[in-house]
Write a protein that holds these residues in place. Sequence first.
Motif, short mmCIF file in Angstrom:
data_model
loop_
_atom_site.label_atom_id
_atom_site.label_comp_id
_atom_site.label_asym_id
_atom_site.label_seq_id
_atom_site.Cartn_x
_atom_site.Cartn_y
_atom_site.Cartn_z
N ASN A 1 0.83 -1.20 0.00
CA ASN A 1 0.00 0.00 0.00
C ASN A 1 0.87 1.25 0.00
O ASN A 1 1.95 1.28 0.58
CB ASN A 1 -0.89 0.02 1.25
N LEU A 2 0.36 2.29 -0.65
CA LEU A 2 0.92 3.64 -0.52
C LEU A 2 -0.15 4.55 0.08
O LEU A 2 -1.30 4.55 -0.38
CB LEU A 2 1.37 4.19 -1.87
N ASP A 3 0.24 5.31 1.11
CA ASP A 3 -0.64 6.32 1.71
C ASP A 3 -0.43 7.66 1.01
O ASP A 3 0.72 8.09 0.81
CB ASP A 3 -0.33 6.50 3.19
N LEU A 4 -1.53 8.33 0.67
CA LEU A 4 -1.48 9.66 0.09
C LEU A 4 -2.36 10.61 0.91
O LEU A 4 -3.34 10.18 1.53
CB LEU A 4 -1.98 9.63 -1.36
N ILE A 5 -2.00 11.88 0.89
CA ILE A 5 -2.79 12.93 1.54
C ILE A 5 -3.07 14.02 0.51
O ILE A 5 -2.16 14.44 -0.22
CB ILE A 5 -2.05 13.54 2.74
#
Length: 402
Positions: free
Chosen positions: A188-192
């Motif tokens: 997974n990659l977290d983005l904001i």
Amino acid sequence: MPSTLPDGDPVPRDGALPPSALDGLGGRPFGFYVHVPFCVTRCGYCDFNTYTATELRGASRDSYADTAIAEIRMARRVLGDVDLPVETVFVGGGTPTLLSAADLGRVLDAIGKDFGLAEGAEVTTESNPETVDPAYLAELREAGFTRMSFGMQSAREHVLAVLDRTHTPGRPQQCVSWAREAGFEHVNLDLIYGTPGESDADWQASLDAAMAARPDHISAYALIVEDGTRLATRVRRGELAAPDDDAMADRYLAAERTLGAHGLGWYEISNWAASEEARCRHNLLYWTGGDWWGVGPGAHSHVGGTRWWNVKHPAAYAARLAEEASAAYAREVLEAADRRFERIMLEVRLADGCPLGLFDDVAAVRRAVGDGLLVPEAFEAGRAVLTLRGRLLADAVVRDLT
């Protein structure tokens, strides 16, 4: 500094749970959350329970794994001898990968020895991209971890600077490649989105960069300016503009278009996955009423309608467990109405929605269908499922329906 803990009822020294919590134990999915509260620096937007080296006041990162293992053993005593194979483990923070891979492996091994891991258990750890390399990831995989989650947040340096993120653009994508080479099938990659100073083009560049790395899961969260954070102070002083709701909606729609075009479908408002197997099973356990034990300072737990939370500071946490006492600060036993409300609030955010039988006012649900907020076909099949427009207004939808 992190926010204060909520008040609640006292917890017995031995951590014993009320009989109502143990009723049906083993019949619901069970998982562990392990909180690692250490960070090199604190990001300006973060209000999680984290501590830099100067804030530890005698607590030791080196002995943390042993303290966490002590709580795992207490969990086994509190929950008794019921067969309770662990379906998911999620190590979060803070920055879990500031601990050695060997220490994280020892914590996982303790869970396996005391409870047993279910066949095909999902075991995730979060990571700051700057804290891992190929050898570290290979060691984690060998220890039994099955899923990695890297904090990317943005591909633009000026956006990362506002967030006080220390990794360099491109490093998270490199980590995805290293994780694949180490044998991790799920990454997974977290983005904001919505950071002050971020443009539509910046957000699109971040989405494109994330998709170029080919993760099978993306979590994309709207920036929330939390009270007590450095970011909140800067917004209050007028140094930075507050996030704009219309811009947030546009960014969400851009995420839906881009991620969908690359084969990732939403299964929860802020989460997209390439397949059902790629969905985060640990988060789904939270969202669908499972049981979990939260290990670590400030960690929250939930078993059978009883919810409790640990003391916050690592030194206080370690002291409690050294005395073989519960680390819990306080707890609450949820009433039936509270459990029903929480179930609606969480399940309506899922692509599968929630059963209409949970709602007292089905006429209000029908109005939401007419307003384009809920899917008509799902309503006819007995479920409340958000439309794309409904996802943009999810909090308001829940308020209107409950």
